[in-house]
Write an enzyme that holds these catalytic residues in place. Structure first.
Site, PDB file in Angstrom:
ATOM      1  N   ASN A   7     -25.456 -43.049 -32.983  1.00 59.74           N
ATOM      2  CA  ASN A   7     -26.382 -43.094 -34.112  1.00 59.74           C
ATOM      3  C   ASN A   7     -25.718 -43.862 -35.264  1.00 59.74           C
ATOM      4  O   ASN A   7     -24.668 -43.453 -35.758  1.00 59.74           O
ATOM      5  CB  ASN A   7     -26.730 -41.668 -34.541  1.00 59.74           C
ATOM      6  CG  ASN A   7     -27.823 -41.617 -35.587  1.00 59.74           C
ATOM      7  OD1 ASN A   7     -27.847 -42.432 -36.507  1.00 59.74           O
ATOM      8  ND2 ASN A   7     -28.715 -40.654 -35.480  1.00 59.74           N
ATOM      9  N   HIS A  43     -32.633 -43.251 -36.892  1.00 61.97           N
ATOM     10  CA  HIS A  43     -33.607 -42.258 -37.351  1.00 61.97           C
ATOM     11  C   HIS A  43     -34.178 -42.725 -38.687  1.00 61.97           C
ATOM     12  O   HIS A  43     -33.748 -42.295 -39.758  1.00 61.97           O
ATOM     13  CB  HIS A  43     -32.928 -40.893 -37.499  1.00 61.97           C
ATOM     14  CG  HIS A  43     -33.884 -39.780 -37.786  1.00 61.97           C
ATOM     15  ND1 HIS A  43     -33.685 -38.499 -37.318  1.00 61.97           N
ATOM     16  CD2 HIS A  43     -35.046 -39.723 -38.497  1.00 61.97           C
ATOM     17  CE1 HIS A  43     -34.664 -37.716 -37.739  1.00 61.97           C
ATOM     18  NE2 HIS A  43     -35.499 -38.439 -38.456  1.00 61.97           N
ATOM     19  N   GLU A  72     -35.537 -41.985 -33.402  1.00 63.11           N
ATOM     20  CA  GLU A  72     -35.902 -40.624 -33.769  1.00 63.11           C
ATOM     21  C   GLU A  72     -36.829 -40.650 -34.978  1.00 63.11           C
ATOM     22  O   GLU A  72     -36.747 -41.558 -35.815  1.00 63.11           O
ATOM     23  CB  GLU A  72     -34.652 -39.814 -34.128  1.00 63.11           C
ATOM     24  CG  GLU A  72     -33.620 -39.735 -33.030  1.00 63.11           C
ATOM     25  CD  GLU A  72     -32.378 -38.985 -33.462  1.00 63.11           C
ATOM     26  OE1 GLU A  72     -31.610 -38.558 -32.581  1.00 63.11           O
ATOM     27  OE2 GLU A  72     -32.167 -38.821 -34.678  1.00 63.11           O
ATOM     28  N   THR A 109     -30.717 -33.402 -43.566  1.00 66.29           N
ATOM     29  CA  THR A 109     -30.652 -33.872 -42.189  1.00 66.29           C
ATOM     30  C   THR A 109     -31.529 -32.957 -41.352  1.00 66.29           C
ATOM     31  O   THR A 109     -31.989 -31.916 -41.820  1.00 66.29           O
ATOM     32  CB  THR A 109     -29.192 -33.864 -41.679  1.00 66.29           C
ATOM     33  OG1 THR A 109     -29.141 -34.426 -40.368  1.00 66.29           O
ATOM     34  CG2 THR A 109     -28.618 -32.466 -41.662  1.00 66.29           C
ATOM     35  N   HIS A 200     -26.426 -33.440 -32.767  1.00 63.90           N
ATOM     36  CA  HIS A 200     -26.277 -32.958 -34.136  1.00 63.90           C
ATOM     37  C   HIS A 200     -24.924 -32.269 -34.288  1.00 63.90           C
ATOM     38  O   HIS A 200     -24.693 -31.199 -33.745  1.00 63.90           O
ATOM     39  CB  HIS A 200     -27.391 -32.010 -34.582  1.00 63.90           C
ATOM     40  CG  HIS A 200     -27.584 -32.040 -36.072  1.00 63.90           C
ATOM     41  ND1 HIS A 200     -28.455 -32.893 -36.691  1.00 63.90           N
ATOM     42  CD2 HIS A 200     -26.977 -31.358 -37.057  1.00 63.90           C
ATOM     43  CE1 HIS A 200     -28.408 -32.729 -38.001  1.00 63.90           C
ATOM     44  NE2 HIS A 200     -27.494 -31.806 -38.256  1.00 63.90           N
ATOM     45  N   ASP A 201     -24.061 -32.915 -35.037  1.00 60.07           N
ATOM     46  CA  ASP A 201     -22.732 -32.402 -35.369  1.00 60.07           C
ATOM     47  C   ASP A 201     -21.815 -32.255 -34.163  1.00 60.07           C
ATOM     48  O   ASP A 201     -20.785 -31.573 -34.240  1.00 60.07           O
ATOM     49  CB  ASP A 201     -22.813 -31.071 -36.128  1.00 60.07           C
ATOM     50  CG  ASP A 201     -23.356 -31.242 -37.538  1.00 60.07           C
ATOM     51  OD1 ASP A 201     -23.253 -32.362 -38.073  1.00 60.07           O
ATOM     52  OD2 ASP A 201     -23.893 -30.272 -38.103  1.00 60.07           O
ATOM     53  N   GLY A 223     -23.564 -39.396 -34.323  1.00 61.35           N
ATOM     54  CA  GLY A 223     -23.449 -40.354 -35.410  1.00 61.35           C
ATOM     55  C   GLY A 223     -22.492 -39.930 -36.491  1.00 61.35           C
ATOM     56  O   GLY A 223     -21.463 -40.557 -36.708  1.00 61.35           O
ATOM     57  N   HIS A 224     -22.795 -38.833 -37.174  1.00 63.89           N
ATOM     58  CA  HIS A 224     -22.034 -38.445 -38.365  1.00 63.89           C
ATOM     59  C   HIS A 224     -20.549 -38.287 -38.064  1.00 63.89           C
ATOM     60  O   HIS A 224     -19.697 -38.896 -38.722  1.00 63.89           O
ATOM     61  CB  HIS A 224     -22.603 -37.149 -38.935  1.00 63.89           C
ATOM     62  CG  HIS A 224     -21.932 -36.692 -40.194  1.00 63.89           C
ATOM     63  ND1 HIS A 224     -22.218 -37.238 -41.425  1.00 63.89           N
ATOM     64  CD2 HIS A 224     -20.967 -35.760 -40.408  1.00 63.89           C
ATOM     65  CE1 HIS A 224     -21.465 -36.657 -42.350  1.00 63.89           C
ATOM     66  NE2 HIS A 224     -20.700 -35.759 -41.763  1.00 63.89           N
TER      67      HIS A 224
END
Length: 247
Positions: A7, A43, A72, A109, A200-201, A223-224
């Site tokens: 991401n 996203h 997304e 988020t 996610h995370d 991503g993050h």
């Protein structure tokens, strides 16, 4: 092997904080592809806080035929300014996969999934439209969700398990309960005929445990953490680290 989709939203956050064109979204995505990732995720949001519609289009042209492209977004968010709406963007660029997420402007988020009963009727015509365009459809769902028959009936092909609570519990050293919920959701989704994605995370610290617990995991979207870790080790090295974990 589980596909790694990177991401690149956070690249856009950094660019937007200064204005201009640097760092370059397309160059970042191509760097990840050259390092071996199997997909790129974006996203776009109506408030244009990171990825913008022009980024979506530029990435589509740059990566078409090379890796999967996953877009997304909230299918119920109306067009606004430069944002034409998720369905229209998908119609323009025809990504491999569309991951539907029930997020809003007030969320920093994504922080929850769809209700597999209450949201299905509204989702049905949108899923049909996305399938007609030629994109695979995935739904963002909470760990602990176990009823997927209605989603299958309207043409959904995958679910993406929201792994934020798992990641938080892992950091606190108490991951087992959340991991068990993820495992059960994956098992029930696969029994219903759905492929399972997750995101996610997820990070280098917690991904290996998660992957080992879920046989047949189709895809992770990261991503993050990946972009943050790349500040220290570089983008190609970080992507390769994730691929090694997934192997």
């Amino acid at each position: 092997m589980t596909l790694l989709s990177v991401n690149v939203n956070k690249i856009a956050v950094l660019r937007n904080s200064r204005g201009g064109t640097e760092p370059d979204i397309v160059r970042a995505a191509l760097t990840c592809i050259e390092a071996g990732c199997g997909g790129i995720t974006v996203h776009p949001r109506p408030d244009l806080r990171h990825i913008r519609p022009d980024d979506v289009r530029a990435l589509a042209s740059a990566i078409r035929g090379r890796v999967e492209y996953n877009i997304e977004g909230n299918p119920f968010a109306p067009a606004r300014g430069a944002y034409p709406g998720l369905i229209e963007l998908v119609r323009e660029v025809r990504p491999t996969q569309v991951t539907l997420v029930p997020d809003g402007d007030g969320q920093i988020t994504s922080d929850h999934g769809f209700d597999m009963q209450g949201d299905i009727e509204r989702l049905a015509p949108l899923v049909a439209e996305l399938r007609a365009i030629g994109s695979r459809v995935s739904l963002f769902v909470d760990a602990g969700t176990t009823r997927f028959e209605a989603a299958v009936a309207i043409g959904v092909e995958r679910v993406e398990i929201y792994t934020g609570p798992y990641a938080q519990a892992f950091e606190e050293g108490q991951a087992q309960e959340q991991l068990t919920l993820c495992v059960e959701t994956a098992r029930r989704a696969q029994q219903a005929g759905l492929a399972v994605n997750a995101g996610h995370d997820l990070s280098q610290a917690n991904l290996g445990t998660f992957k080992a617990a879920i046989p047949g995991l189709a895809e992770v979207s990261i991503g993050h953490a990946l972009i943050g870790e790349a500040l220290y080790e570089g983008l190609p090295t970080t992507v390769r680290n994730y691929l090694q974990i997934l192997r």
